[in-house]
Design a protein around this motif. Structure first.
Motif, PDB file in Angstrom:
ATOM      1  N   ASP A  48       0.751  -1.147  -0.148  1.00 22.70           N
ATOM      2  CA  ASP A  48       0.007  -0.086  -0.218  1.00 22.70           C
ATOM      3  C   ASP A  48       0.851   1.138   0.071  1.00 22.70           C
ATOM      4  O   ASP A  48       0.513   2.151  -0.463  1.00 22.70           O
ATOM      5  CB  ASP A  48      -0.953   0.086   1.246  1.00 22.70           C
ATOM      6  CG  ASP A  48      -2.307  -0.409   1.006  1.00 22.70           C
ATOM      7  OD1 ASP A  48      -2.531  -0.946  -0.209  1.00 22.70           O
ATOM      8  OD2 ASP A  48      -3.042  -0.409   2.030  1.00 22.70           O
ATOM      9  N   ILE A  49       1.892   1.016   0.612  1.00 24.58           N
ATOM     10  CA  ILE A  49       2.840   2.323   0.740  1.00 24.58           C
ATOM     11  C   ILE A  49       3.888   2.266  -0.151  1.00 24.58           C
ATOM     12  O   ILE A  49       4.467   3.472  -0.995  1.00 24.58           O
ATOM     13  CB  ILE A  49       3.657   2.282   2.217  1.00 24.58           C
ATOM     14  CG1 ILE A  49       2.681   2.416   3.487  1.00 24.58           C
ATOM     15  CG2 ILE A  49       4.809   3.283   2.127  1.00 24.58           C
ATOM     16  CD1 ILE A  49       3.352   2.248   4.802  1.00 24.58           C
ATOM     17  N   TYR A  50       4.432   1.297  -0.605  1.00 20.81           N
ATOM     18  CA  TYR A  50       5.471   1.126  -1.677  1.00 20.81           C
ATOM     19  C   TYR A  50       5.305  -0.100  -2.659  1.00 20.81           C
ATOM     20  O   TYR A  50       5.993  -1.182  -2.360  1.00 20.81           O
ATOM     21  CB  TYR A  50       6.910   0.943  -1.047  1.00 20.81           C
ATOM     22  CG  TYR A  50       8.049   1.244  -1.848  1.00 20.81           C
ATOM     23  CD1 TYR A  50       8.120   2.674  -2.235  1.00 20.81           C
ATOM     24  CD2 TYR A  50       8.833   0.549  -2.405  1.00 20.81           C
ATOM     25  CE1 TYR A  50       9.469   2.793  -2.987  1.00 20.81           C
ATOM     26  CE2 TYR A  50       9.921   0.537  -3.165  1.00 20.81           C
ATOM     27  CZ  TYR A  50      10.164   1.930  -3.506  1.00 20.81           C
ATOM     28  OH  TYR A  50      11.443   2.236  -4.247  1.00 20.81           O
ATOM     29  N   PRO A  51       4.331  -0.120  -3.603  1.00 23.88           N
ATOM     30  CA  PRO A  51       4.237  -1.088  -4.595  1.00 23.88           C
ATOM     31  C   PRO A  51       5.416  -1.457  -5.412  1.00 23.88           C
ATOM     32  O   PRO A  51       6.028  -0.652  -5.833  1.00 23.88           O
ATOM     33  CB  PRO A  51       3.083  -0.530  -5.566  1.00 23.88           C
ATOM     34  CG  PRO A  51       3.098   0.896  -5.244  1.00 23.88           C
ATOM     35  CD  PRO A  51       3.896   1.218  -4.130  1.00 23.88           C
ATOM     36  N   LEU A  52       5.656  -2.674  -5.672  1.00 24.06           N
ATOM     37  CA  LEU A  52       6.509  -3.128  -6.549  1.00 24.06           C
ATOM     38  C   LEU A  52       6.013  -4.105  -7.500  1.00 24.06           C
ATOM     39  O   LEU A  52       4.995  -4.724  -7.190  1.00 24.06           O
ATOM     40  CB  LEU A  52       7.638  -3.855  -5.886  1.00 24.06           C
ATOM     41  CG  LEU A  52       8.784  -2.765  -5.080  1.00 24.06           C
ATOM     42  CD1 LEU A  52       9.689  -3.649  -4.082  1.00 24.06           C
ATOM     43  CD2 LEU A  52       9.243  -1.892  -6.253  1.00 24.06           C
TER      44      LEU A  52
END
Length: 156
Positions: A48-52
């Motif tokens: 949610d914060i840092y999609p990869l």
């Protein structure tokens, strides 16, 4: 590896996501391989914060402090105090090494297990690349996206 406060730094490529199935809505486990040191990485990230995504590239750094001069910190981060190593990255976690295991397969390898408040990391590879990291060490994990590799043009 650059700065004396950086214990490990490499660029990783995402190879697989949630190999064993998705366990949590906002967290995915990424399997990645490094470009320079032939390290194998399994890392839980709050997507949610840092999609990869599959085949994304990112720089991963492990450091004992965020202080740019290497001063010890207590793990409490105040973003308004002064510039820090975190300013150069997009995603930062703070955790503790809970297991450091040496394996003698055809060559000596080490497995470094770190918990970041329940999000886990396993980093495997040559112990020479992980000097200065010991069991019970407290570490910052810092990530920023790396540029996509340019595809080679075919010569005619």
């Amino acid at each position: 590896m650059g700065s004396p406060i950086i214990l490990f730094e490499d660029i990783f490529n995402v190879k697989d996501i949630d190999i064993d199935g998705k366990k949590f809505d906002k967290v995915s486990r990424f399997h990645c391989s490094s470009e320079s040191y032939e390290m194998d990485l399994y890392l839980d990230i709050n997507v949610d914060i840092y999609p990869l995504s599959y085949e994304d590239r990112f720089t991963l750094v492990l450091a004992p402090t965020l202080d740019l001069h290497g001063a010890h910190d207590d793990g409490i981060f105040n973003p308004v105090e002064r510039p820090s190593l975190a300013d150069r990255f997009e995603y930062v976690m703070y955790g503790k090494v809970f297991k450091y295991q040496e394996e003698t397969t055809p060559s000596l390898k080490v497995s470094l297990y770190v918990s970041f408040g329940g999000l886990l990391m396993l980093l495997k590879g040559d112990p020479r690349n992980l000097t200065g990291i010991e069991p019970e060490s407290r570490l910052y994990l810092l990530i920023r996206r790396a540029k996509k590799k340019k595809k080679k043009k075919k010569k005619k």
